[in-house]
Design a protein around this motif. Structure first.
Motif, PDB file in Angstrom:
ATOM      1  N   LYS A  21       0.832  -1.202   0.000  1.00 51.48           N
ATOM      2  CA  LYS A  21       0.000   0.000   0.000  1.00 51.48           C
ATOM      3  C   LYS A  21       0.867   1.253   0.000  1.00 51.48           C
ATOM      4  CE  LYS A  21      -3.995  -2.066   2.304  1.00 51.48           C
ATOM      5  NZ  LYS A  21      -4.932  -1.966   3.452  1.00 51.48           N
ATOM      6  N   ARG A  53       1.305   4.113   1.388  1.00 51.53           N
ATOM      7  CA  ARG A  53       0.932   4.862   2.595  1.00 51.53           C
ATOM      8  C   ARG A  53       2.182   5.061   3.446  1.00 51.53           C
ATOM      9  NH1 ARG A  53      -3.974   5.545   4.904  1.00 51.53           N
ATOM     10  NH2 ARG A  53      -4.893   3.966   3.519  1.00 51.53           N
ATOM     11  N   ALA A  62       4.290   2.323   5.429  1.00 50.77           N
ATOM     12  CA  ALA A  62       4.151   1.007   4.811  1.00 50.77           C
ATOM     13  C   ALA A  62       5.430   0.635   4.060  1.00 50.77           C
ATOM     14  CB  ALA A  62       2.954   0.991   3.871  1.00 50.77           C
ATOM     15  N   ALA A 112       5.099  11.550   1.111  1.00 56.12           N
ATOM     16  CA  ALA A 112       3.651  11.747   1.035  1.00 56.12           C
ATOM     17  C   ALA A 112       3.299  12.631  -0.166  1.00 56.12           C
ATOM     18  CB  ALA A 112       3.138  12.375   2.330  1.00 56.12           C
ATOM     19  N   VAL A 166       1.216   8.654  -2.510  1.00 58.92           N
ATOM     20  CA  VAL A 166       1.381   8.132  -1.141  1.00 58.92           C
ATOM     21  C   VAL A 166       0.495   8.908  -0.188  1.00 58.92           C
ATOM     22  CG1 VAL A 166       3.017   7.745   0.728  1.00 58.92           C
ATOM     23  CG2 VAL A 166       3.731   7.370  -1.662  1.00 58.92           C
ATOM     24  N   LYS A 167      -0.287   8.168   0.598  1.00 61.67           N
ATOM     25  CA  LYS A 167      -1.177   8.787   1.590  1.00 61.67           C
ATOM     26  C   LYS A 167      -0.483   8.810   2.940  1.00 61.67           C
ATOM     27  CE  LYS A 167      -5.400   7.214  -0.700  1.00 61.67           C
ATOM     28  NZ  LYS A 167      -6.638   6.428  -0.537  1.00 61.67           N
ATOM     29  N   ARG A 168      -0.914   9.777   3.764  1.00 59.53           N
ATOM     30  CA  ARG A 168      -0.358   9.872   5.131  1.00 59.53           C
ATOM     31  C   ARG A 168      -1.059   8.895   6.045  1.00 59.53           C
ATOM     32  NH1 ARG A 168       3.065  13.954   6.116  1.00 59.53           N
ATOM     33  NH2 ARG A 168       3.223  15.605   4.534  1.00 59.53           N
TER      34      ARG A 168
END
Length: 444
Positions: A369, A371, A374, A414, A442-444
């Motif tokens: 993922k 994130r 990760a 991110a 990329v998500k936080r």
């Protein structure tokens, strides 16, 4: 130049207004029109209709909003092609029918009984889709007349007891009235097909022309003469002047042969030794081949192969399997031509041997993922005997220290898209670099 630009802008704007008026008129009559969807970063166009080149410039293209239209309904939009034969439109999501009505110059590309080749589907308005509908000319004889006249050779005393020769040739040609973008090209060849002079293709209109030019360093023989062409001594016993007149969709070639001197020549002809070509660039472990393109029939050929100047044993054919260990070394082949009607001539060609290729390698895939915190892992097919190296990227920038099969995402990644480049190395082979597709942001 500024006036021409204003005229072009005025004509384009007039056509856009006319297209909008026609669309509005048909909608008012009950036809369905599809309006473009608004998207982020709205492009200027998302559909390119390619009609096959500059000869198809300024042609009307019509788009119907129904995938199975009729002449009386479903009109959506129309526009004219640019100087490259392409029309650019912007359409919303949906399936459309693209049509080119018949004109004085071209056959129609509007087959309502077989709509499949005309259909185009827009799914993502931000992605450019291209459909090709090459036009077919209505002209059965776009080039109506081509003719050349005998070549005239003159000479005068030159340096070192030699002769300077000068030649002239006359020719004429004409094109059909509707022919677009006509052009001509000319060349002079000797009796063996060796090109003495040539001109590249250039735009043309109906006309009559004279082509002439001098050439120095010639010597007279009992039959014809010898000329220095491309650093080669070439025998000339007769010459052939060729002219090619062409337009997209049709061409005609005409040539005229004239002897350089009266009488038949019984002496051997001189071979030109600058015509060796590699079939493909030599590669380690592969078969290298050489061809002789312009030597005439009746010539007997013999071959000798060399590696870094050393003669290879039993390498006497037109093809030679290059050793796997030869990458980076110089491969040469020496070709000798001889025959009863020809003087003996030898030519050589040399090239650096390329390393073997690892072949096609599938793109690596990233798993995990996207994130912060990760871990992403790359999976790819291995190659026997090859070592793999890795470099991870956040956008276009390398991630410092990320040179292993996995990478742990940090806060500074991110909002970036992650990709990885895999480098495959194997002794005796070319290095192979393959880059994966990028992840989502990329998500936080």
């Amino acid at each position: 130049m500024h006036c021409n630009n204003r005229a072009m802008v005025w004509r384009t704007r007039t056509r856009q207004l006319l297209a909008a008026f026609l669309a509005a008129l048909l909608v008012g009559a009950g036809a369905t029109a599809v309006a473009p969807s608004a998207v982020a970063d709205d492009p200027e166009h998302n559909l390119v209709v390619d009609l096959g080149g500059s000869h198809a410039a300024d042609v009307l293209v019509t788009v119907y909003c129904n995938a199975n239209p009729t002449l009386d309904s479903s009109f959506c939009s129309n526009t004219w092609t640019d100087s490259t034969g392409k029309a650019n439109l912007y359409l919303g999501p949906g399936t459309y029918f693209v049509c080119v009505p018949a004109s004085d110059n071209f056959q129609a590309r509007c087959d309502f009984d077989n709509p499949a080749p005309h259909r185009v589907t827009i799914t993502d308005p931000a992605t450019i889709t291209t459909i090709s509908l090459p036009l077919v000319s209505k002209l059965t004889a776009p080039v109506t007349f081509v003719e050349t006249y005998p070549v005239t050779w003159t000479r005068r005393q030159g340096k070192n007891a030699g002769w300077d020769y000068e030649w002239s040739a006359e020719y004429e040609y004409s094109f059909a009235q509707l022919a677009k973008n006509p052009w001509i090209s000319t060349r002079m060849v000797n009796q063996d097909g060796v090109v003495l002079f040539e001109t590249p293709r250039e735009p043309a209109e109906d006309g009559f022309a004279t082509w002439a030019g001098p050439i120095g360093g010639g010597t007279t023989s009992s039959c014809g003469f010898m000329l220095d062409v491309s650093k080669q001594h070439v025998a000339v016993t007769s010459t052939r002047f060729e002219i090619t007149a062409s337009v997209p969709g049709g061409s005609r070639t005409y040539s005229h042969t004239t002897p350089s001197r009266a009488g038949r020549c019984a002496k051997p002809r001189t071979l030109v030794s600058d015509s060796l070509r590699w079939a493909k660039a030599p590669q380690a472990g592969k078969v290298a081949r050489v061809s002789v393109n312009t030597w005439p029939s009746g010539v007997k050929l013999s071959y000798r192969w060399y590696l870094n100047g050393k003669r290879m044993k039993k390498a006497t054919k037109a093809a030679y399997r290059v050793p796997k260990s030869a990458a980076g070394r110089l491969l040469s082949v020496r070709v000798t031509g001889s025959g009863a009607k020809f003087t003996k001539s030898t030519a050589q060609i040399t090239a650096k041997v390329k390393a073997r290729s690892l072949g096609k390698v599938a793109k690596p895939k990233i798993h995990g993922k996207a994130r912060v915190g990760a871990t992403l892992r790359v999976k790819h097919k291995s190659i026997k005997g090859a070592k793999a190296g890795y470099q991870w990227f956040a956008g276009k920038k390398k991630i410092s220290g990320a040179t292993k099969r996995t990478v742990r995402l940090r806060p500074k990644q991110a909002g970036k898209r992650i990709k990885v480049r895999v480098t495959m190395k194997k002794k005796g082979y070319q290095t192979k670099k393959i880059t994966s597709k990028s992840t989502a942001k990329v998500k936080r």
